[in-house]
Scaffold this motif. Structure first.
Motif, PDB file in Angstrom:
ATOM      1  N   ASN A   1       0.823  -1.216   0.000  1.00 37.64           N
ATOM      2  CA  ASN A   1       0.000   0.000   0.000  1.00 37.64           C
ATOM      3  C   ASN A   1       0.854   1.262   0.000  1.00 37.64           C
ATOM      4  OD1 ASN A   1      -2.510  -1.261  -0.122  1.00 37.64           O
ATOM      5  ND2 ASN A   1      -2.543  -1.587   2.099  1.00 37.64           N
ATOM      6  N   GLU A   2       2.088   1.183   0.497  1.00 37.07           N
ATOM      7  CA  GLU A   2       2.971   2.350   0.537  1.00 37.07           C
ATOM      8  C   GLU A   2       3.761   2.550  -0.759  1.00 37.07           C
ATOM      9  OE1 GLU A   2       5.452   1.904   3.961  1.00 37.07           O
ATOM     10  OE2 GLU A   2       3.770   2.044   5.355  1.00 37.07           O
ATOM     11  N   ILE A   3       3.869   1.505  -1.563  1.00 39.68           N
ATOM     12  CA  ILE A   3       4.664   1.558  -2.799  1.00 39.68           C
ATOM     13  C   ILE A   3       3.783   2.000  -3.957  1.00 39.68           C
ATOM     14  CG2 ILE A   3       5.943   0.122  -4.442  1.00 39.68           C
ATOM     15  CD1 ILE A   3       6.814  -1.607  -2.141  1.00 39.68           C
ATOM     16  N   PRO A   4       4.324   2.816  -4.867  1.00 43.34           N
ATOM     17  CA  PRO A   4       3.549   3.180  -6.065  1.00 43.34           C
ATOM     18  C   PRO A   4       3.167   1.929  -6.868  1.00 43.34           C
ATOM     19  CG  PRO A   4       5.539   4.505  -5.915  1.00 43.34           C
ATOM     20  CD  PRO A   4       5.621   3.470  -4.843  1.00 43.34           C
ATOM     21  N   PRO A   5       2.000   1.926  -7.483  1.00 46.12           N
ATOM     22  CA  PRO A   5       1.513   0.731  -8.191  1.00 46.12           C
ATOM     23  C   PRO A   5       2.478   0.168  -9.243  1.00 46.12           C
ATOM     24  CG  PRO A   5      -0.244   2.350  -8.008  1.00 46.12           C
ATOM     25  CD  PRO A   5       1.002   3.002  -7.505  1.00 46.12           C
ATOM     26  N   HIS A   6       3.230   1.012  -9.919  1.00 45.00           N
ATOM     27  CA  HIS A   6       4.125   0.515 -10.972  1.00 45.00           C
ATOM     28  C   HIS A   6       5.359  -0.205 -10.403  1.00 45.00           C
ATOM     29  CE1 HIS A   6       5.971   4.434 -10.076  1.00 45.00           C
ATOM     30  NE2 HIS A   6       7.093   3.917 -10.554  1.00 45.00           N
ATOM     31  N   GLN A   7       5.603  -0.093  -9.103  1.00 42.79           N
ATOM     32  CA  GLN A   7       6.741  -0.757  -8.480  1.00 42.79           C
ATOM     33  C   GLN A   7       6.350  -1.977  -7.650  1.00 42.79           C
ATOM     34  OE1 GLN A   7       8.554   2.366  -6.173  1.00 42.79           O
ATOM     35  NE2 GLN A   7       9.792   3.090  -7.916  1.00 42.79           N
ATOM     36  N   ARG A   8       5.077  -2.240  -7.528  1.00 44.37           N
ATOM     37  CA  ARG A   8       4.612  -3.314  -6.648  1.00 44.37           C
ATOM     38  C   ARG A   8       5.030  -4.700  -7.129  1.00 44.37           C
ATOM     39  NH1 ARG A   8      -1.403  -0.937  -5.246  1.00 44.37           N
ATOM     40  NH2 ARG A   8      -0.621   0.776  -3.949  1.00 44.37           N
TER      41      ARG A   8
END
Length: 168
Positions: free
Chosen positions: A56-63
């Protein structure tokens, strides 16, 4: 036929945690139902709550990259609880250093042979042990043209060897 309100199977995380997999499930895109051990390993090492918070803390493109890293680290931790990925990296770095030294030695040998081939000089001619062996095969005299114990002086112009016909 009874209609099901559920069309997709639960993700590996929800199946492992025995809960209903909602369309807004944080784990579903990264832990497909076909890979149950991936989530089981990550859960065992990091815990579902910590992974959920991290995602939830990471940007979606890095998940996706983060989940793959967590899965790799979890698998490495299960294999080597003390060092994990660091142990694997250390082993690989030692292998790289060993192979680099081996490559450097081979390149040095190649350079030596290439320089000898170009200059047509044979470094073995000055080796005392080789000169003694060469003299033994050439009737007591070292062959100045080519020091080789297996040619028995055949390159020497005044050699006393016979050919296949029995003539000199």
């Amino acid at each position: 036929m009874a209609s099901s309100s559920y069309s997709n199977p639960p993700c590996a995380a929800c199946k492992f945690l025995r809960r209903k997999c909602l369309p807004s499930c944080t784990f579903a895109p990264y832990f497909p139902p076909e890979e149950p051990t991936k989530f089981a390993n990550v859960h065992k090492i990091f815990g579902a709550s910590n992974v959920s918070k991290l995602l939830n803390e990471i940007p979606p493109h890095q998940r996706e990259d983060a989940v793959n890293s967590l899965a790799y680290e979890a698998e490495a931790r299960l294999k080597d609880p003390v060092y994990g990925c660091v142990g694997a990296i250390s082993v690989l770095q030692r292998q790289v250093l060993h192979l680099q030294k081996e490559l450097d030695a081979t390149n040095a040998d190649l350079m030596l042979y290439a320089s000898n081939e170009v200059s047509h000089s044979y470094p073995l001619l000055s080796n005392p042990t080789f000169m003694r062996i060469n003299a033994q095969y050439n009737g007591g005299e070292p062959n100045p043209r080519y020091a080789s114990p297996w040619n028995n002086g055949s390159l020497n112009e005044n050699s006393n060897t016979t050919n296949a016909n029995g003539s000199m």
